[in-house]
Write a protein that holds these residues in place. Structure first.
Motif, PDB file in Angstrom:
ATOM      1  N   LEU A   1       0.830  -1.205   0.000  1.00  0.00           N
ATOM      2  CA  LEU A   1       0.000   0.000   0.000  1.00  0.00           C
ATOM      3  C   LEU A   1       0.867   1.258   0.000  1.00  0.00           C
ATOM      4  O   LEU A   1       0.589   2.217  -0.734  1.00  0.00           O
ATOM      5  N   TRP A   2       1.911   1.268   0.823  1.00  0.00           N
ATOM      6  CA  TRP A   2       2.751   2.463   0.886  1.00  0.00           C
ATOM      7  C   TRP A   2       3.477   2.718  -0.429  1.00  0.00           C
ATOM      8  O   TRP A   2       3.588   3.866  -0.876  1.00  0.00           O
ATOM      9  N   ARG A   3       3.966   1.653  -1.062  1.00  0.00           N
ATOM     10  CA  ARG A   3       4.637   1.850  -2.356  1.00  0.00           C
ATOM     11  C   ARG A   3       3.689   2.459  -3.369  1.00  0.00           C
ATOM     12  O   ARG A   3       4.059   3.373  -4.122  1.00  0.00           O
ATOM     13  N   ALA A   4       2.462   1.959  -3.413  1.00  0.00           N
ATOM     14  CA  ALA A   4       1.484   2.497  -4.360  1.00  0.00           C
ATOM     15  C   ALA A   4       1.116   3.936  -4.005  1.00  0.00           C
ATOM     16  O   ALA A   4       1.013   4.808  -4.876  1.00  0.00           O
ATOM     17  N   PHE A   5       0.924   4.217  -2.714  1.00  0.00           N
ATOM     18  CA  PHE A   5       0.525   5.549  -2.282  1.00  0.00           C
ATOM     19  C   PHE A   5       1.620   6.565  -2.575  1.00  0.00           C
ATOM     20  O   PHE A   5       1.354   7.684  -3.023  1.00  0.00           O
ATOM     21  N   GLU A   6       2.844   6.199  -2.305  1.00  0.00           N
ATOM     22  CA  GLU A   6       3.946   7.128  -2.543  1.00  0.00           C
ATOM     23  C   GLU A   6       4.189   7.352  -4.033  1.00  0.00           C
ATOM     24  O   GLU A   6       4.680   8.406  -4.436  1.00  0.00           O
ATOM     25  N   LYS A   7       3.813   6.366  -4.865  1.00  0.00           N
ATOM     26  CA  LYS A   7       3.954   6.516  -6.319  1.00  0.00           C
ATOM     27  C   LYS A   7       2.814   7.347  -6.899  1.00  0.00           C
ATOM     28  O   LYS A   7       3.016   8.249  -7.716  1.00  0.00           O
ATOM     29  N   ASP A   8       1.588   7.040  -6.474  1.00  0.00           N
ATOM     30  CA  ASP A   8       0.412   7.705  -7.056  1.00  0.00           C
ATOM     31  C   ASP A   8      -0.705   7.710  -6.007  1.00  0.00           C
ATOM     32  O   ASP A   8      -1.596   6.865  -6.029  1.00  0.00           O
ATOM     33  N   PRO A   9      -0.655   8.662  -5.067  1.00  0.00           N
ATOM     34  CA  PRO A   9      -1.601   8.645  -3.945  1.00  0.00           C
ATOM     35  C   PRO A   9      -3.049   8.854  -4.381  1.00  0.00           C
ATOM     36  O   PRO A   9      -3.328   9.522  -5.369  1.00  0.00           O
ATOM     37  N   SER A  10      -3.937   8.269  -3.603  1.00  0.00           N
ATOM     38  CA  SER A  10      -5.372   8.428  -3.859  1.00  0.00           C
ATOM     39  C   SER A  10      -6.118   8.274  -2.542  1.00  0.00           C
ATOM     40  O   SER A  10      -5.579   7.764  -1.550  1.00  0.00           O
ATOM     41  N   VAL A  11      -7.379   8.694  -2.540  1.00  0.00           N
ATOM     42  CA  VAL A  11      -8.206   8.557  -1.340  1.00  0.00           C
ATOM     43  C   VAL A  11      -8.392   7.087  -0.992  1.00  0.00           C
ATOM     44  O   VAL A  11      -8.354   6.694   0.184  1.00  0.00           O
ATOM     45  N   ALA A  12      -8.607   6.231  -2.024  1.00  0.00           N
ATOM     46  CA  ALA A  12      -8.820   4.804  -1.772  1.00  0.00           C
ATOM     47  C   ALA A  12      -7.598   4.178  -1.101  1.00  0.00           C
ATOM     48  O   ALA A  12      -7.728   3.371  -0.165  1.00  0.00           O
ATOM     49  N   LEU A  13      -6.402   4.520  -1.574  1.00  0.00           N
ATOM     50  CA  LEU A  13      -5.189   3.991  -0.952  1.00  0.00           C
ATOM     51  C   LEU A  13      -5.027   4.510   0.480  1.00  0.00           C
ATOM     52  O   LEU A  13      -4.652   3.761   1.392  1.00  0.00           O
ATOM     53  N   TYR A  14      -5.312   5.788   0.679  1.00  0.00           N
ATOM     54  CA  TYR A  14      -5.256   6.351   2.022  1.00  0.00           C
ATOM     55  C   TYR A  14      -6.213   5.604   2.956  1.00  0.00           C
ATOM     56  O   TYR A  14      -5.838   5.257   4.099  1.00  0.00           O
ATOM     57  N   ASP A  15      -7.435   5.358   2.494  1.00  0.00           N
ATOM     58  CA  ASP A  15      -8.416   4.672   3.344  1.00  0.00           C
ATOM     59  C   ASP A  15      -7.903   3.303   3.798  1.00  0.00           C
ATOM     60  O   ASP A  15      -8.069   2.929   4.963  1.00  0.00           O
ATOM     61  N   ARG A  16      -7.277   2.561   2.867  1.00  0.00           N
ATOM     62  CA  ARG A  16      -6.773   1.236   3.238  1.00  0.00           C
ATOM     63  C   ARG A  16      -5.581   1.355   4.199  1.00  0.00           C
ATOM     64  O   ARG A  16      -5.436   0.571   5.132  1.00  0.00           O
ATOM     65  N   LEU A  17      -4.713   2.346   3.966  1.00  0.00           N
ATOM     66  CA  LEU A  17      -3.587   2.565   4.869  1.00  0.00           C
ATOM     67  C   LEU A  17      -4.074   2.931   6.275  1.00  0.00           C
ATOM     68  O   LEU A  17      -3.542   2.425   7.282  1.00  0.00           O
ATOM     69  N   ARG A  18      -5.055   3.807   6.332  1.00  0.00           N
ATOM     70  CA  ARG A  18      -5.606   4.229   7.639  1.00  0.00           C
ATOM     71  C   ARG A  18      -6.242   3.053   8.350  1.00  0.00           C
ATOM     72  O   ARG A  18      -6.129   2.894   9.576  1.00  0.00           O
TER      73      ARG A  18
END
Length: 546
Positions: A392-409
């Motif tokens: 999740l962090w690799r994807a978020f740091e490459k191309d962040p989105s609300v959906a990725l943030y929600d899963r990280l949170r």
């Protein structure tokens, strides 16, 4: 006819009351009538209770699939039943009785006379006569002429004319179908193939919004299959023809041919089909390497994979089915399909391996969140929370989105939320907003989720944000930041008032009501007076404001 609007129903009632309906024939749930309008129209109404349908020769039916003539016929038939008289037999019954008294010779002459002045009837009779004859050359010639005449377009066939064009093609195909199981079955195979070619060529010249072209191709392919069952062509030759059609056809009427023609091909033909598919598949370029160029989606590869997958499934060879999908790893989506296939067959570890391989091979590309989330979910199901978070962090740091943030949170809690904000703020440094691009939007939405309202408003002041981001922040922070929220609400009211229309006015009134407790009564009254001065001519808005 539930789709008929009030206007159509009213016009149909006018036609019925004017006596424009002449019932020609009746059956238990079907009425054929002639309706006098701009010209005489043949109208059919069928069904009962709420399930009423039918057809009409008028232009309105071509366009809307329902018309006033159908309404008129339904009313006339219903009126006859309600009156207790029943629906009269109509002139068609009288015509049948009249014809039954004629000799065969007299009937022949009558039909020939009609055919001389009716080109469609002439073609239909020519096809029927050729099909019943013993001369295969005459049959092929007449059928080919009928197919070519029916499928030709000359110029573009507009929507309102397509149904009639398709009906003509169907009539020619029906004649071909009648001969598919008879002595001309071998010739029908070639003629059906010819029909498919001419229909495919014609599709580009018709408005095929209703899918007539696909239906005609399916009809022709079914005739081809029935003729093959009757004529039993040489298996290897048939396999080569079907393989060519399936892999090179534009509209796919022969998709899945190996399965559809399995009984006709037999083991010999299927073996040839498989050989051809294997040769073509082996000639495909290998999947892209980690640093290679991305090839475009290959229809050929997809078709060949489907063919060979049929054979592997037929053999019960799961490993071969996986290998086929593994070769087509040209995108993250392909890896997702491969991983899902493994998971669905109980191979979770291999599924996760392929999913992670896809993420690794395409790590320089924009992450496909479908593959990311699949990998994360499968990792979690296998008890691997830390690798899931890392993906999740690799994807978020490459191309962040609300959906990725929600899963990280969800996985990392408050610490993950704050880390996400820090990363987004770093990305925001040096970024500039444009009319259509607002880099600050995502961090504002994340800050709203983290309830960092002071920071969110500062980001908007420093970097700007879209109207949508502001409208997300304003109601969330209206208690702690009423002044900022009021500015957003007031701008929203102004836009809605300018847009006009009762729905916009109602939304504006709701916003104004929300604004009332956020400031002093005198300030709110002054705002309303100024608003009324600007938009006083908008009567419906003024009524909502009292």
């Amino acid at each position: 006819m539930a789709t008929a609007g009030d206007k159509v129903v009213a016009r149909g009632m006018d036609y019925f009351l004017a006596g424009a309906v002449e019932i020609i024939a009746t059956e238990k749930t079907r009425v054929v009538a002639r309706v006098a309008g701009t010209q005489d129209y043949r109208t059919v109404v069928c069904g009962e209770d709420e399930a009423i349908g039918g057809e009409c020769s008028c232009p309105a039916f071509e366009r809307d699939a329902v018309c006033k003539h159908m309404v008129a016929v339904a009313l006339a038939a219903n009126a006859a039943l309600v009156s207790g008289k029943g629906v009269v037999a109509g002139p068609l019954a009288e015509i049948r009785s009249y014809l039954a008294k004629k000799s065969v010779g007299a009937l022949v002459e009558m039909i020939v006379d009609l055919a001389e002045s009716d080109a469609a009837l002439m073609r239909k009779l020519e096809v029927a006569a050729a099909a019943s004859g013993d001369d295969p050359k005459t049959f092929v010639k007449r059928m080919r002429q009928a197919i070519d005449a029916a499928t030709q377009t000359r110029d573009f066939v507009e929507y309102r004319r397509v149904r009639g064009w398709a009906a003509g093609v169907n009539a020619a195909l029906d004649g071909l179908a009648d001969a598919a199981s008879g002595p001309h079955a071998a010739a029908v195979i070639e003629l059906a193939d010819h029909a498919i070619e001419t229909i495919e060529a014609a599709i580009a010249m018709i408005d095929d919004s209703d899918g007539h072209g696909s239906a005609l191709l399916a009809h022709a392919q079914e005739i081809h299959l029935q003729a093959c069952k009757a004529a039993r062509p040489e298996p290897k030759a048939l396999a080569r023809l079907l393989f060519l059609r399936e892999t090179e056809g534009e509209y796919d009427p022969f998709t899945g041919a190996a399965a559809i023609y399995e009984d006709v091909l037999g083991e010999e033909g299927l073996a040839e089909y498989r050989r051809l598919a294997n040769e073509a598949f082996d000639a495909l370029p290998p999947r892209r390497g980690r640093s290679g160029e991305r090839p475009s989606f290959s229809v050929e590869a997809w078709r060949l994979t489907s063919i060979l997958d049929f054979f592997a499934e037929r053999d019960g060879d799961l490993e071969q089915r996986i290998a086929l999908r593994a070769k087509d790893g040209k995108s993250q989506w392909h890896y997702l399909q491969l991983a899902e296939f493994c998971r669905d067959n109980g191979l979770d570890e291999r599924a996760l391996g392929y999913a992670e391989e896809g993420l690794w091979l395409f790590e320089d590309d924009r992450p496909d969140e479908r593959l990311v989330f699949f990998t994360v979910d499968l990792s979690l199901s296998l008890g691997r929370k830390e690798p899931a978070k890392a993906h999740l962090w690799r994807a978020f740091e490459k191309d962040p989105s609300v959906a990725l943030y929600d899963r990280l949170r969800e996985l990392g809690g408050k610490d993950a939320g704050l880390r996400a904000v820090d990363h987004l703020m770093t990305r925001l440094e040096g970024a500039r907003s444009t009319r259509w691009h607002f880099p600050a939007d995502l961090v504002v939405r994340v800050m709203v989720a983290e309830r960092m309202f002071d920071e969110a408003w500062k980001v908007i002041r420093d970097h700007g944000a879209s109207r949508g981001a502001q409208e997300t922040l304003a109601p969330a922070s209206e208690t702690s930041h009423p002044r900022e929220a009021l500015e957003v609400f007031e701008e929203g009211v102004e836009q809605l008032a300018q847009a006009g229309g009762n729905p916009a006015y109602e939304e504006a009134a709701a916003l104004i009501a929300r604004m009332r407790p956020l400031r002093k009564a005198t300030e709110h009254a002054a705002y309303l007076e100024a608003l009324k001065a600007r938009h006083g001519r908008k009567r419906n808005l003024m009524q909502l404001l009292g």
